[in-house]
Design an enzyme around this catalytic site. Sequence first.
Site, mmCIF file in Angstrom:
data_model
loop_
_atom_site.group_PDB
_atom_site.id
_atom_site.type_symbol
_atom_site.label_atom_id
_atom_site.label_comp_id
_atom_site.label_asym_id
_atom_site.label_seq_id
_atom_site.Cartn_x
_atom_site.Cartn_y
_atom_site.Cartn_z
ATOM 1 C CG PHE A 142 5.150 4.252 -9.403
ATOM 2 C CD1 PHE A 142 3.714 4.447 -9.874
ATOM 3 C CD2 PHE A 142 5.697 5.356 -10.330
ATOM 4 C CE1 PHE A 142 2.961 4.673 -10.737
ATOM 5 C CE2 PHE A 142 5.091 5.909 -11.584
ATOM 6 C CZ PHE A 142 3.670 5.723 -11.638
ATOM 7 C CG ASP A 227 12.720 3.050 -11.066
ATOM 8 O OD1 ASP A 227 13.062 4.513 -11.121
ATOM 9 O OD2 ASP A 227 11.623 2.715 -11.477
ATOM 10 C CE LYS A 260 8.530 11.280 -11.054
ATOM 11 N NZ LYS A 260 8.276 9.747 -10.811
#
Length: 404
Positions: A142, A227, A260
Amino acid sequence: MSEATTGTATWRDDFSRVLSPVFGTPQLDIVRGRGSYVWDADGKQYLDLLAGIAVNALGHCHPAWVKAVSEQAATLGHISNFFTSPPQIALAEKIHEILDLPEGSAVFLSNSGAEANEAALKMARRAGGGGRPIIIAVDGAFHGRTMGALSLTAKAAYREPFAPGVPGVVHVPYGDVDALAAAINDTTAAVFIEPIQGEVGVRTHPAGYLRAARELTSAAGALLILDEVQSGIGRTGTWFAHQDPAIGEGVVPDIITSAKGLGGGMPIGATITVGTENTGLLSAGQHGTTFGGNPIACAAALAVLTTIETEGLLDRAGRLGEQLRTELAGVPGVAGVTGQGLLLGVELAGDSPDAKAVAARALEAGFIVNPVTPERLRLAPPLTITHEEIAPFLTALPDLLTHD
Ligand SMILES: *Cc1c(COP(=O)(O)O)cnc(C)c1O
């Protein structure tokens, strides 16, 4: 005016009348947060074991974060990227420090994980001077929902309705070094990997995978892009997951993306280029953003990083995570626990209710957990959470996993 506070739950109707349907019907109307808890409009308290999907690293309304954001808002809220500001430079310096980046490394600041990956994608297009058409991502990955990041995201249900995506993206099978080796050649611009895949249920890669990815990309002159949007910012017990030798296997990536937890609740993303050559992939004028790197988001992120340090939260995430893993694995109805530190996947036994049903019952009982797949719950609590706060969830879990 909304009547939500009367407990008649008209907020649900209000929501669906005026907001986009893409998130489905919200489960709660949350009005307040403090530490590891949030409260809904009826005053009911919930233990937040998801923390805004690994975002609220310091929990809700941590005094250091509130102070940083409010003081910055009262000092200088927004300029533009024609200018810089002290929080922006201080944050970038701190990121250099926690990653121990070599000279020539650089931070590009944006507003989200998807944007951090979009910048990395543009850098990938410039790899080897340009002209390398293939970008590789892994099954289960993702990387976000904007068109570029979405093209890298593996899940067909997210991607296929919006085809065609960015040309040249190839997905390789999870955990298969031979398949990766077969896919990488001198047409490869970059390989994108999450050190821990979050959205597929919190899974790491088999031993040797990251190391092989580094060797193969280096040999082919392609970039290795990690990532760490979900796995970074202290969650696994190190600043970034790949800094843990057991996860990162000593690999030094070309580019790291973060978001995040970085802002602790303020929107911010970072694309970090390691070394002069990678920093040089984009030159002046080749990328940009209006909001990225704004003083308030940077002040928030700086407060997150310094508080993680002053409160010893890396160590705590590692130790509490270990303890939780053991305790969760011993709960009847739990088939296994994946992940590390405070990013955990709880695999439900075959005879348990499905994860969605378990999460709904948990919510009823005052616990926010995420049914990340039909068989797995994801836990990503604030790094500030205590064992004492989690204990009632551990006590309740056997019941939540039992059929009525
Ligand atoms: C959440 C996430 C993204 C996307 O971040 P947004 O801020 O939602 O755009 C990208 N990569 C990973 C690994 C994520 O977990």
